[in-house]
Write a protein that holds these residues in place. Structure first.
Motif, PDB file in Angstrom:
ATOM      1  N   ALA A  93       0.589  10.382   5.636  1.00 33.62           N
ATOM      2  CA  ALA A  93       0.865  10.096   7.043  1.00 33.62           C
ATOM      3  C   ALA A  93       0.388   8.711   7.469  1.00 33.62           C
ATOM      4  O   ALA A  93       0.683   8.259   8.577  1.00 33.62           O
ATOM      5  CB  ALA A  93       0.188  11.149   7.935  1.00 33.62           C
ATOM      6  N   SER A  94      -0.335   8.013   6.587  1.00 37.44           N
ATOM      7  CA  SER A  94      -0.901   6.707   6.936  1.00 37.44           C
ATOM      8  C   SER A  94       0.063   5.577   6.594  1.00 37.44           C
ATOM      9  O   SER A  94       0.601   5.516   5.484  1.00 37.44           O
ATOM     10  CB  SER A  94      -2.227   6.509   6.199  1.00 37.44           C
ATOM     11  OG  SER A  94      -2.707   5.192   6.397  1.00 37.44           O
ATOM     12  N   SER A  95       0.262   4.681   7.522  1.00 41.16           N
ATOM     13  CA  SER A  95       1.125   3.514   7.284  1.00 41.16           C
ATOM     14  C   SER A  95       0.415   2.452   6.458  1.00 41.16           C
ATOM     15  O   SER A  95       1.041   1.504   5.976  1.00 41.16           O
ATOM     16  CB  SER A  95       1.567   2.912   8.627  1.00 41.16           C
ATOM     17  OG  SER A  95       0.432   2.521   9.388  1.00 41.16           O
ATOM     18  N   GLN A  96      -0.915   2.581   6.304  1.00 41.90           N
ATOM     19  CA  GLN A  96      -1.688   1.600   5.550  1.00 41.90           C
ATOM     20  C   GLN A  96      -1.808   1.952   4.074  1.00 41.90           C
ATOM     21  O   GLN A  96      -2.353   1.171   3.296  1.00 41.90           O
ATOM     22  CB  GLN A  96      -3.093   1.480   6.163  1.00 41.90           C
ATOM     23  CG  GLN A  96      -3.079   1.021   7.616  1.00 41.90           C
ATOM     24  CD  GLN A  96      -4.475   0.943   8.208  1.00 41.90           C
ATOM     25  OE1 GLN A  96      -5.438   1.354   7.584  1.00 41.90           O
ATOM     26  NE2 GLN A  96      -4.595   0.388   9.408  1.00 41.90           N
ATOM     27  N   CYS A  97      -1.307   3.100   3.708  1.00 43.02           N
ATOM     28  CA  CYS A  97      -1.406   3.549   2.317  1.00 43.02           C
ATOM     29  C   CYS A  97      -0.125   3.219   1.565  1.00 43.02           C
ATOM     30  O   CYS A  97       0.976   3.468   2.047  1.00 43.02           O
ATOM     31  CB  CYS A  97      -1.679   5.054   2.284  1.00 43.02           C
ATOM     32  SG  CYS A  97      -1.837   5.729   0.632  1.00 43.02           S
ATOM     33  N   ARG A  98      -0.262   2.640   0.378  1.00 45.05           N
ATOM     34  CA  ARG A  98       0.909   2.306  -0.418  1.00 45.05           C
ATOM     35  C   ARG A  98       1.572   3.578  -0.947  1.00 45.05           C
ATOM     36  O   ARG A  98       0.879   4.542  -1.285  1.00 45.05           O
ATOM     37  CB  ARG A  98       0.521   1.400  -1.583  1.00 45.05           C
ATOM     38  CG  ARG A  98       0.118  -0.010  -1.141  1.00 45.05           C
ATOM     39  CD  ARG A  98      -0.151  -0.888  -2.339  1.00 45.05           C
ATOM     40  NE  ARG A  98      -1.272  -0.391  -3.138  1.00 45.05           N
ATOM     41  CZ  ARG A  98      -1.673  -0.946  -4.284  1.00 45.05           C
ATOM     42  NH1 ARG A  98      -1.025  -1.998  -4.759  1.00 45.05           N
ATOM     43  NH2 ARG A  98      -2.710  -0.449  -4.937  1.00 45.05           N
ATOM     44  N   PRO A  99       2.913   3.595  -1.036  1.00 42.03           N
ATOM     45  CA  PRO A  99       3.633   4.798  -1.478  1.00 42.03           C
ATOM     46  C   PRO A  99       3.171   5.312  -2.834  1.00 42.03           C
ATOM     47  O   PRO A  99       3.044   6.515  -3.035  1.00 42.03           O
ATOM     48  CB  PRO A  99       5.089   4.336  -1.517  1.00 42.03           C
ATOM     49  CG  PRO A  99       5.159   3.217  -0.531  1.00 42.03           C
ATOM     50  CD  PRO A  99       3.835   2.522  -0.635  1.00 42.03           C
ATOM     51  N   GLU A 100       2.909   4.384  -3.780  1.00 43.99           N
ATOM     52  CA  GLU A 100       2.506   4.837  -5.110  1.00 43.99           C
ATOM     53  C   GLU A 100       1.137   5.524  -5.078  1.00 43.99           C
ATOM     54  O   GLU A 100       0.868   6.452  -5.851  1.00 43.99           O
ATOM     55  CB  GLU A 100       2.505   3.679  -6.112  1.00 43.99           C
ATOM     56  CG  GLU A 100       1.610   2.508  -5.729  1.00 43.99           C
ATOM     57  CD  GLU A 100       2.355   1.457  -4.919  1.00 43.99           C
ATOM     58  OE1 GLU A 100       1.930   0.287  -4.966  1.00 43.99           O
ATOM     59  OE2 GLU A 100       3.356   1.825  -4.270  1.00 43.99           O
ATOM     60  N   GLU A 101       0.264   5.080  -4.159  1.00 40.36           N
ATOM     61  CA  GLU A 101      -1.047   5.715  -4.024  1.00 40.36           C
ATOM     62  C   GLU A 101      -0.891   7.127  -3.446  1.00 40.36           C
ATOM     63  O   GLU A 101      -1.574   8.069  -3.883  1.00 40.36           O
ATOM     64  CB  GLU A 101      -1.957   4.875  -3.126  1.00 40.36           C
ATOM     65  CG  GLU A 101      -2.354   3.540  -3.733  1.00 40.36           C
ATOM     66  CD  GLU A 101      -3.167   2.700  -2.766  1.00 40.36           C
ATOM     67  OE1 GLU A 101      -3.069   2.960  -1.543  1.00 40.36           O
ATOM     68  OE2 GLU A 101      -3.901   1.802  -3.223  1.00 40.36           O
TER      69      GLU A 101
END
Length: 462
Positions: free
Chosen positions: A375-383
């Motif tokens: 749900a976080s916009s600061q997290c990279r998709p691969e993470e």
């Protein structure tokens, strides 16, 4: 008197749902008492067909079929079960059928149509395939294939898909007493425990010329409670199937295969199942009992009914798995804490051994991280994907420990996935037709781009 002299309001006011159930071949089940009367069907030997029961409600005005809560009145019952009535014939409109059945039950003759007024039929003969002339699809003979064109063309089902399923459909023409002949596209229905015996047909008629749709239903006398259509292009036996795909119609199953088989070569080995509409408990239990180790792919429609069917199938999976567990004094407290229609992980965790409680806590921690990262916009998709995989692995470890505690063989712990057509399509056949139309538009645009500019301006064609 004219057919229009009586209206739907008249039918609902003057007819009892029990009259209609009796006419449809159901019998009063006296063992259930009379406070809430129930009606059941029997087989050719007079034995009750399990799972095929309607309970009468609202002072005899309506009924429903457990475990489904959908309520039928006189009108909707006839429309939903047209094959149960003597006046039914291929291509008849549902409104016309309601008028014919209700007028007859009210002893109200219909002008100029006396030959169609038939005495109530209390018993429906069991399905007998000997009562039909069958025309089969031969992949090696184009002449046999041409007769299927009107049934598949408007559905977008191509020849390659017909080749894949050619053993599992045919054209069936009923031997009628009045001498008339109506051919329908027939998908043979069988019971999973007797896969070599046909117990009915899921039927489809030709598309009407005015585009108003076509007949769909089941052949008279079909065992709709237990019988399903199931097929595998690679002829995979149920006991060896690794993937089972559930649909509400055989058309949808074929459409799904056509959409994805080039991307997923394993689809040929899968088993495709059609419940032919509202899935019954007996249909679901029979197929699940025969395919429990397989991955169950739930591909029902996206409307409200399809959502209900999905929930019911999931609940039947839980029930089927639970039935394989031996209840011991050590396991009983936890098993008793699992609410009805819940999965094995739905009990009180504190009633499990301490090691399992810690395993579940690890899963909860990793799952919470996964949801937060997703749900976080600061997290990279691969993470986020990596964390989701960590959470899945932790759940897998907990599930394996839970199975060991419950003495459950991993082969009996079924898994499932819900697959839905792309929005806004309600079913897979609808998505297939939309993609075909999109491809045709793209091909037409490409053709125009390749035309010389002067030909486009003058309207000339090659």
């Amino acid at each position: 008197m004219r057919e229009g002299d009586l209206t739907y309001d008249d039918f609902l006011r003057r007819l009892n749902i029990q009259d209609v159930l009796l006419d449809a071949g159901y019998h009063l089940n006296r063992r259930d008492g009379l406070r809430y009367p129930s009606y059941v069907r029997t087989d050719s030997e007079g034995r009750r067909i399990r799972g095929d029961k309607f309970i009468v409600t609202q002072n005899g005005r309506c009924c429903f079929q457990p475990p489904e809560q959908k309520v039928y009145n006189v009108i909707s019952f006839i429309k939903a079960h047209p094959q149960f009535f003597a006046e039914y014939r291929a291509g008849i409109s549902s409104d016309r059928l309601v008028n014919l059945v209700c007028n007859r039950l009210l002893n109200h003759p219909i002008e100029d149509r006396a030959t169609r007024i038939i005495q109530p039929k209390r018993d429906i003969r069991p399905f007998d395939i000997a009562n039909y002339d069958l025309h089969k699809f031969d992949p090696q003979d184009r002449a046999t294939q041409k007769k299927f064109y009107p049934y598949f063309k408007n559905r977008g089902i191509d020849l390659y898909t017909q080749y894949a399923f050619h053993r599992d459909f045919c054209l069936a023409t009923k031997h009628r007493e009045d001498g008339q002949r109506y051919a329908n596209l027939a998908f043979p229905m069988r019971r999973p425990k007797e896969a070599d015996k046909i117990v009915g047909f899921e039927e489809r008629g030709r598309a009407r010329r005015d585009g108003s749709g076509s007949y769909k239903g089941k052949a008279e006398g079909s065992n709709s409670s237990e019988g399903l259509w199931f097929a595998s292009p690679a002829r995979t036996p149920l006991a060896e199937a690794r993937d089972i795909y559930w649909f509400e119609s055989a058309y949808d199953a074929m459409a799904y295969y056509q959409l994805f088989h080039t991307q997923d070569k394993e689809l040929r080995r899968a088993v495709f199942v059609s419940t032919g509409g509202n899935p019954t408990a007996a249909q679901m239990r029979g197929m699940l009992a025969a395919t429990l180790p397989a991955q169950q792919h739930i591909c029902f429609d996206t409307d409200l009914a399809g959502m209900d069917f999905t929930r019911n199938l999931i609940h039947e999976m839980y029930r089927t798995v639970r039935a394989t567990i031996e209840e011991t004094p050590e396991r009983k407290p936890y098993l008793d804490s699992i609410q009805d229609r819940e999965d094995l992980d739905g009990g009180k965790i504190e009633l499990l051994p301490e090691s399992l409680q810690k395993s579940y806590e690890r899963f909860e921690v990793e799952q919470e991280k996964s949801l937060s990262m997703g749900a976080s916009s600061q997290c990279r998709p691969e993470e986020a994907r990596h964390q989701a995989e960590v959470a899945r692995r932790c759940y897998g470890e907990f599930r394996e420990g839970l199975r060991e505690f419950l003495g459950l063989d991993g082969a009996n712990d079924t898994t499932f996935t819900r697959e839905q057509p792309e929005y806004p399509h309600k079913d897979w056949n609808e998505q297939l037709l939309a993609e075909i139309k999109l491809q045709e538009s793209a091909d037409e645009g490409q053709t125009r781009e390749e035309e010389p500019e002067q030909e486009r301006h003058t309207g000339l064609r090659r």
